[in-house]
Design a protein around this motif. Structure first.
Motif, mmCIF file in Angstrom:
data_model
loop_
_atom_site.group_PDB
_atom_site.id
_atom_site.type_symbol
_atom_site.label_atom_id
_atom_site.label_comp_id
_atom_site.label_asym_id
_atom_site.label_seq_id
_atom_site.Cartn_x
_atom_site.Cartn_y
_atom_site.Cartn_z
ATOM 1 N N ALA A 4 83.733 -53.458 39.884
ATOM 2 C CA ALA A 4 82.779 -54.316 40.566
ATOM 3 C C ALA A 4 81.435 -54.184 39.860
ATOM 4 N N HIS A 5 80.548 -55.098 40.139
ATOM 5 C CA HIS A 5 79.247 -55.035 39.490
ATOM 6 C C HIS A 5 78.335 -54.135 40.311
ATOM 7 N N PHE A 67 85.009 -55.303 22.859
ATOM 8 C CA PHE A 67 84.907 -55.215 24.311
ATOM 9 C C PHE A 67 83.467 -55.421 24.759
ATOM 10 N N CYS A 68 83.272 -56.317 25.731
ATOM 11 C CA CYS A 68 81.943 -56.590 26.285
ATOM 12 C C CYS A 68 81.822 -56.190 27.746
ATOM 13 N N SER A 93 80.935 -56.718 35.130
ATOM 14 C CA SER A 93 80.012 -55.791 34.505
ATOM 15 C C SER A 93 80.117 -55.959 32.996
ATOM 16 N N ILE A 94 78.985 -55.952 32.345
ATOM 17 C CA ILE A 94 78.913 -56.086 30.887
ATOM 18 C C ILE A 94 78.264 -54.817 30.346
ATOM 19 N N VAL A 95 78.824 -54.284 29.257
ATOM 20 C CA VAL A 95 78.254 -53.074 28.672
ATOM 21 C C VAL A 95 76.810 -53.353 28.257
ATOM 22 N N ARG A 100 72.675 -60.009 27.812
ATOM 23 C CA ARG A 100 71.756 -61.066 27.364
ATOM 24 C C ARG A 100 72.349 -61.905 26.232
ATOM 25 N N GLU A 101 73.687 -61.944 26.169
ATOM 26 C CA GLU A 101 74.381 -62.783 25.178
ATOM 27 C C GLU A 101 75.222 -63.865 25.854
ATOM 28 N N GLY A 102 75.149 -63.974 27.175
ATOM 29 C CA GLY A 102 75.893 -64.997 27.904
ATOM 30 C C GLY A 102 77.303 -64.603 28.312
#
Length: 182
Positions: A4-5, A67-68, A93-95, A100-102
């Protein structure tokens, strides 16, 4: 584990480490567990240590030159409603080094396509009031601010924001941001 975020980076990395350990032990089992539409995986341990029944769900890795992050969808069969102990239908969730890359916006837009296939007419997503980036992602994908609320103490308490995305037309959600403000 369903990611989860959460604003807590440690939680994300612990989940990622757990996933890597599961991959090392049983790669085929790990991949099979990314889709659990019958909720056959073990119950979910919440941040406070309490255990609740697992909901049906799917999880996808966000991948672009590596992996992002991940995005997941959970639901109850036959309804768009969620049990009181579930904060939302979608978590992502993004590492940190790929933010900030969309990737979060694209991941959310793609998982929204899956939601109507699971019988959902809308999804709810929660985030923290200070997580402006997540709020922008949700709004960019057609989200509407619903309300502020106090999180259950099992999630650490504190204020959170609830957003809703109606799924009548998610095909253009990621390209037509809304201006709703929490």
């Amino acid at each position: 584990m369903f990611l989860a975020h959460f604003g807590d980076i440690e939680y994300f990395f612990l989940g990622f480490v757990e996933q890597l350990a599961r991959i090392a032990r049983d790669p085929d089992g790990f991949l099979a567990g990314m889709d659990d539409p019958e909720a056959r995986e073990p119950p979910v341990e919440r941040p406070d240590g309490s255990v609740v029944p697992r909901l049906p769900g799917i999880r996808r890795w966000v991948w672009a030159d590596g992996f992002c992050g991940s995005v997941g969808l959970r639901w109850q069969d036959g309804t768009s409603e969620l049990p009181a102990y579930v904060l939302g239908h979608i978590g992502y969730s993004i590492v940190p080094w790929r933010r900030r890359e969309g990737h979060a916006t694209r991941g959310l837009a793609l998982i929204l396509v899956e939601a109507p296939r699971r019988g959902l007419d809308h999804v709810e997503i929660t985030t923290q009031p200070d997580n402006v980036a997540s709020q922008r992602v949700i709004l960019a994908c057609g989200g509407t601010f619903v309300r502020r609320f106090e999180q259950d103490t099992s999630y650490g308490g504190g204020e959170a924001l609830l957003f809703r995305i109606d799924l009548a037309d998610t095909s253009q959600a990621a390209t037509h941001p809304r201006e709703d403000q929490p």
